[in-house]
Design a protein around this motif. Structure first.
Motif, PDB file in Angstrom:
ATOM      1  N   VAL A 106       0.698  -1.271  -0.086  1.00 21.41           N
ATOM      2  CA  VAL A 106      -0.037   0.080   0.136  1.00 21.41           C
ATOM      3  C   VAL A 106       0.878   1.279   0.034  1.00 21.41           C
ATOM      4  N   THR A 137      -2.266  -2.274  -9.232  1.00 23.15           N
ATOM      5  CA  THR A 137      -2.703  -2.959  -7.771  1.00 23.15           C
ATOM      6  C   THR A 137      -3.325  -4.223  -7.784  1.00 23.15           C
ATOM      7  N   LEU A 151      -5.452  -3.208  -0.556  1.00 21.98           N
ATOM      8  CA  LEU A 151      -4.460  -2.892  -1.363  1.00 21.98           C
ATOM      9  C   LEU A 151      -5.064  -1.927  -2.682  1.00 21.98           C
ATOM     10  N   GLY A 207      -4.546   1.851  -1.731  1.00 17.51           N
ATOM     11  CA  GLY A 207      -3.590   1.952  -2.584  1.00 17.51           C
ATOM     12  C   GLY A 207      -3.900   2.855  -3.937  1.00 17.51           C
TER      13      GLY A 207
END
Length: 337
Positions: free
Chosen positions: A76, A253, A270, A274
Motif C-alpha cells: 500500500v 494494484t 491494496l 492504494g
C-alpha cells in the motif's frame, strides 16, 4: 426513505452534489476581505477538530494488528508514495505543454498525497475485505503523509522547475493535522466511547470541513478570476488525466495483489487504500504549502480525481460485496444439513 438514499438509488451521491454546490455558491457569492479571513480561521480549526476525532476514534490495537501484515502495508505504501508519484510525474510532464503551470503543479501534488481514511475503510467493508488492515493502512498513510507529502512535493516540483517548500510548511502541517491526531489518541480513554456512539459526528465534521475548504478555496479563485483561466479543453484534459492516473494505479494494484499471492481480503485493501487520494488531507495541506498562490487552480485536479475515485470505487465495492455474499450463500448451501 431519506433524500440521501433516494439520490443513491438514482445514481447520485448527496455529498458530491454538496461539493458541486459549494463550488457554485463560491462562484455566485464568493467570500472576500475580512469575511474571508474569518472563514480561513474557521477552516483551520475545523480541520484540527477533524483529525482530533480521527485520533480519538481509531483503536490503537487495530494499528498494531494491521502492522503485523507487513507485506500488505509495504505494498500500500509503495502504491501511494512510489507508483502514484512516478505515474503522476510522467503524466504531468507529458501534458505540461497544454496546461497552465498551476494545474501541472496540481497533478504533481495529487500524486504525492496520502490515501483517504473514511472512504477507503468504508469501501473495503462493503466489498468484504480486511477492514482492520484497511484501518491501519489508511491511518499510517495519513500520518506518514504529513511528512512525506511536503518532501515529495518539493522534490517533484523542483524537478519540474517550479521550486519547493521550506521546513516551516511541514511544521505548520504537523501542528494542524498530526498534533490534533496525537492529542486525540491520548484523549481516547476519555472521549473514545462517546465518539463511537456518535459516529455521525466524525462524518459531519469530515464532510463539513471539506465543504468549508472548497468554498474558501474557490471563493479565493473567483476573486482571482479562476474560471477565466480554465477553458473546456483544459477541463477535458484534466478529467482525462485523472481517469488515466486512476486506471493505471487500480490495474497495477490488482495485478500486484494477485502476483504476490495476497488473499482476496488483502487484495481489496491494496486496491482501495492504494488507489485513493485524500481530499480531507490534501486541501488543508494545499492551503499551507501553496500559500500566496492560486490554490483553487492547484486543487482542481484533486477535486476532479476525488469524485472520479468515489464513483469508480463505489461501483467496484458493491460488485465485490455481492460476489462475496453469493459465494458465502453457495458455501452454506453446499454444506450437508
Amino acid at each position: 426513505m431519506s433524500l440521501s438514499s433516494r439520490l443513491k438509488r438514482s445514481g447520485f451521491d448527496l455529498y458530491l452534489l454538496l461539493l458541486l454546490g459549494a463550488v457554485v455558491l463560491a462562484s455566485l457569492l464568493p467570500v472576500q476581505g475580512v469575511a474571508a479571513e474569518v472563514l480561513s480561521r474557521v477552516v483551520y480549526f475545523a480541520v484540527a477538530l477533524l483529525f482530533f476525532l480521527y485520533g480519538a476514534k481509531l483503536n490503537t490495537s487495530a494499528i498494531v494488528a494491521g502492522l503485523s501484515n507487513w507485506r500488505l502495508q509495504a505494498l500500500v505504501f509503495a502504491s501511494t508514495f512510489i507508483a502514484f508519484p512516478l505515474v503522476g510525474f510522467a503524466l504531468s510532464s507529458a501534458l505540461s505543454p497544454w496546461l497552465r503551470p498551476e494545474i501541472v503543479i496540481g497533478l504533481l501534488y495529487l500524486a504525492v498525497l496520502p490515501s483517504t481514511v473514511q472512504s477507503s475503510i468504508a469501501f473495503t467493508s462493503i466489498a468484504r475485505g480486511n477492514v482492520p488492515a484497511a484501518v491501519c493502512a489508511a491511518s499510517i498513510s495519513n500520518l506518514l503523509g504529513v511528512f512525506i507529502t511536503p518532501i515529495f512535493a518539493a522534490l517533484l516540483l523542483h524537478t519540474s522547475g517550479e521550486g519547493g517548500f521550506d521546513l516551516g510548511s511541514m511544521v505548520d502541517i504537523g501542528v494542524q493535522i498530526l498534533l490534533p491526531f496525537i492529542v486525540g489518541q491520548l484523549a481516547r480513554p476519555l472521549v473514545g466511547k462517546f465518539i463511537q456512539r456518535h459516529a455521525k459526528l466524525t462524518q459531519v465534521v469530515d464532510r463539513g470541513s471539506i465543504l468549508l475548504i472548497v468554498y474558501s478555496a474557490f471563493s479565493a479563485g473567483m476573486v482571482a478570476g479562476i474560471w477565466q483561466q480554465v477553458d473546456l479543453t483544459t477541463l477535458a484534459i484534466m478529467i482525462a488525466a485523472d481517469i488515466v492516473l486512476l486506471a493505471i494505479i487500480m490495474v497495477g494494484t490488482s495485478f500486484v495483489g494477485r502476483v504476490t499471492g495476497l488473499a482476496r481480503e488483502d487484495r481489496l485493501v491494496l486496491l482501495f487504500c492504494g488507489s485513493k487520494k485524500s481530499l480531507a488531507s490534501g486541501l488543508p495541506m494545499a492551503n499551507i504549502l501553496f500559500a500566496g498562490q492560486t490554490v483553487s487552480l492547484i486543487v482542481l485536479p484533486l477535486m476532479i480525481f476525488h469524485q472520479i475515485q468515489l464513483f469508480v470505487c463505489a461501483v467496484i465495492a458493491q460488485r465485490e460485496g455481492h460476489r462475496a455474499s453469493e459465494a458465502i450463500a453457495l458455501d452454506a448451501a453446499a454444506k450437508p444439513a
